[in-house]
Design an enzyme around this catalytic site. Structure first.
Site, PDB file in Angstrom:
ATOM      1  N   ARG A 104       0.996  -1.250  -0.049  1.00 40.63           N
ATOM      2  CA  ARG A 104      -0.136   0.063  -0.045  1.00 40.63           C
ATOM      3  C   ARG A 104       0.698   1.165  -0.017  1.00 40.63           C
ATOM      4  O   ARG A 104       1.619   1.500   0.886  1.00 40.63           O
ATOM      5  CB  ARG A 104      -1.140  -0.064   1.299  1.00 40.63           C
ATOM      6  N   HIS A 131      -7.496   0.994  -6.757  1.00 41.92           N
ATOM      7  CA  HIS A 131      -7.487  -0.176  -5.519  1.00 41.92           C
ATOM      8  C   HIS A 131      -8.291  -1.465  -6.022  1.00 41.92           C
ATOM      9  O   HIS A 131      -9.226  -1.575  -5.822  1.00 41.92           O
ATOM     10  CB  HIS A 131      -8.462   0.592  -4.284  1.00 41.92           C
ATOM     11  N   GLN A 134      -9.757  -4.002  -3.952  1.00 39.95           N
ATOM     12  CA  GLN A 134     -11.167  -3.697  -3.315  1.00 39.95           C
ATOM     13  C   GLN A 134     -12.299  -4.103  -4.489  1.00 39.95           C
ATOM     14  O   GLN A 134     -13.408  -4.756  -4.174  1.00 39.95           O
ATOM     15  CB  GLN A 134     -11.186  -2.419  -3.124  1.00 39.95           C
ATOM     16  N   ASP A 213     -17.765   6.215  -1.395  1.00 38.10           N
ATOM     17  CA  ASP A 213     -16.511   5.906  -0.545  1.00 38.10           C
ATOM     18  C   ASP A 213     -16.250   7.216   0.050  1.00 38.10           C
ATOM     19  O   ASP A 213     -16.986   8.118  -0.306  1.00 38.10           O
ATOM     20  CB  ASP A 213     -15.347   5.625  -1.554  1.00 38.10           C
ATOM     21  N   CYS A 250     -16.431   0.444   0.322  1.00 37.76           N
ATOM     22  CA  CYS A 250     -15.311  -0.383   0.521  1.00 37.76           C
ATOM     23  C   CYS A 250     -14.899  -0.465   2.131  1.00 37.76           C
ATOM     24  O   CYS A 250     -14.017  -1.179   2.437  1.00 37.76           O
ATOM     25  CB  CYS A 250     -14.158   0.226  -0.085  1.00 37.76           C
ATOM     26  N   ARG A 278     -13.022  -9.613   0.491  1.00 41.93           N
ATOM     27  CA  ARG A 278     -11.495  -9.163   0.508  1.00 41.93           C
ATOM     28  C   ARG A 278     -10.895 -10.420   0.746  1.00 41.93           C
ATOM     29  O   ARG A 278      -9.706 -10.623   0.079  1.00 41.93           O
ATOM     30  CB  ARG A 278     -11.091  -8.104   1.290  1.00 41.93           C
TER      31      ARG A 278
HETATM   32  N1   CP Z   1     -11.273  -1.111   2.069  1.00 43.90           N
HETATM   33  C1   CP Z   1     -10.135  -1.045   2.716  1.00 43.90           C
HETATM   34  O1   CP Z   1      -9.039  -1.063   1.846  1.00 43.90           O
HETATM   35  O2   CP Z   1      -9.907  -0.893   3.830  1.00 43.90           O
HETATM   36  P1   CP Z   1      -8.676  -0.641   4.805  1.00 43.90           P
HETATM   37  O3   CP Z   1      -8.044   0.883   4.267  1.00 43.90           O
HETATM   38  O4   CP Z   1      -8.894  -0.769   6.000  1.00 43.90           O
HETATM   39  O5   CP Z   1      -7.507  -1.702   4.186  1.00 43.90           O
HETATM   40  N1  NVA Z   2     -10.601   6.142  -1.139  1.00 52.62           N
HETATM   41  C1  NVA Z   2      -9.976   5.875   0.277  1.00 52.62           C
HETATM   42  C2  NVA Z   2     -10.157   4.363   0.097  1.00 52.62           C
HETATM   43  C3  NVA Z   2      -9.901   3.656   1.486  1.00 52.62           C
HETATM   44  C4  NVA Z   2     -10.120   2.060   1.468  1.00 52.62           C
HETATM   45  C5  NVA Z   2      -8.708   6.318   0.541  1.00 52.62           C
HETATM   46  O1  NVA Z   2      -7.856   6.203  -0.473  1.00 52.62           O
HETATM   47  O2  NVA Z   2      -8.463   6.264   1.799  1.00 52.62           O
END
Ligand code: CP
Ligand code: NVA
Length: 303
Positions: A104, A131, A134, A213, A250, A278
């Site tokens: 990440r 993502h 997801q 989101d 998500c 997931r």
């Molecule tokens: N949806 C998602 O990616 O959650 P986290 O940020 O908790 O990993």
């Molecule tokens: N759009 C959000 C998704 C988190 C899972 C972010 O980037 O923080």
């Protein structure tokens, strides 16, 4: 001979039939969730985070372990990559220790650089651009609830962001009708060819899936959210969707901004199935990534 490395970074980079094969496998692995095949025996996954995570971190960790493998989880602040060491050096070193890397990373280009130098698969656990893991879980959930995503109307509300971009990518694979509802001053952010409106009701009308989101993605703390309120998914918007329309997110939800509490906790909300998926979708992603990497899998994966 150059070795094939199956990176899972962005959906458009993978053959659509292969992506669909991974999805089929995810459903099969969910069906086997109480006796998961030990296909990762002896394999290790490194996970690197430069942002917060609950679902991505726990679901990858549990996925790898349930399949018989090992994990090591690190945050960028604990590694030399946060200091003097380059991405290239980090990629080459990790490639000597583990079998795949899940990352990440805020910066999409940094992830692509890591993949360029890695001799093992790199999996995108979310960047500022996309993502894809997801969205695999989201499509899996839609297939469970309505058999197929193909031909469905999926309406997105609020901000154009990483999760939204992966929906756009997925719409080309699964051939669904994707429409975005967002504030007018964000119109220029919408990628070419994507259907959008500034009227949330127009997007919601006849939708099979209403999805949103957070309006404040990680790294955007302090952002003014005033303009997003007309795009909150509430009971009024849900009522415009088709009979049996579902609500998706998500997670985490910023309570109760992008969705009302009433909708998030209603029977139409499938957010916790989505979160569970997931785990299953990522088992299938891991299996595909490691399939061609010279790793002997304990049993055929079915595609
Ligand atoms: N949806 C998602 O990616 O959650 P986290 O940020 O908790 O990993
Ligand atoms: N759009 C959000 C998704 C988190 C899972 C972010 O980037 O923080």
């Amino acid at each position: 001979m150059t070795k094939t490395i199956n990176h899972f970074i962005d959906l458009p980079e993978i053959d659509p039939e292969v992506v669909k094969g991974i999805m089929k496998h995810a459903h099969a692995l969910k069906a086997e969730k109480f006796s998961p095949p030990q296909v990762m025996e002896g394999l290790s996954l490194a996970m690197v985070f430069d942002k917060l995570s609950t679902r991505t971190r726990v679901s990858f960790d549990v996925a790898m372990k349930q399949l018989g493998g090992h994990t090591i989880v690190m945050s960028k602040g604990e590694m030399q990559i946060g200091g003097a060491e380059s991405i290239e050096s980090t990629a080459k070193v990790l490639s000597r220790y583990v079998d795949a890397i899940m990352v990440r990373m805020s910066d999409h280009e940094n992830m692509q650089e890591l993949a360029k130098y890695a001799e093992i698969p790199v999996i995108n656990g979310m960047t500022n651009q996309s993502h894809p893991c997801q969205i695999m879980a989201d499509i899996m959930t839609i297939e469970e609830k309505m058999e197929t995503a193909q031909g469905k109307r999926i309406a997105w509300f609020g901000d154009y962001n990483n999760v939204c971009q992966s929906y756009i990518d997925a719409s080309k694979i699964w051939d669904f009708d994707f429409v975005m509802a967002l504030p007018e001053d964000l119109n220029d952010n919408v990628p070419k060819g994507v259907n959008f409106t500034n009227d949330a009701k127009v997007a919601a009308k006849g939708a099979d899936v209403l999805v949103t989101d957070t309006w404040v993605s990680l790294g955007q703390e302090g952002k003014n959210i005033d303009k997003f309120w007309p795009y909150q998914v509430n009971a009024e918007l849900m009522a415009l969707g088709n009979d049996n329309a579902i609500f998706m997110h998500c997670l985490p939800i910023h309570e109760w901004e992008e969705v009302s509490e009433e909708v998030a906790k209603s029977p139409a909300s499938v957010i916790f199935d989505e979160a569970e998926n997931r785990l299953h979708a990522q088992k299938a992603i891991l299996a595909w990534c490691l399939k061609d990497a010279g790793v002997k899998l304990a049993k055929p994966l079915g595609f």
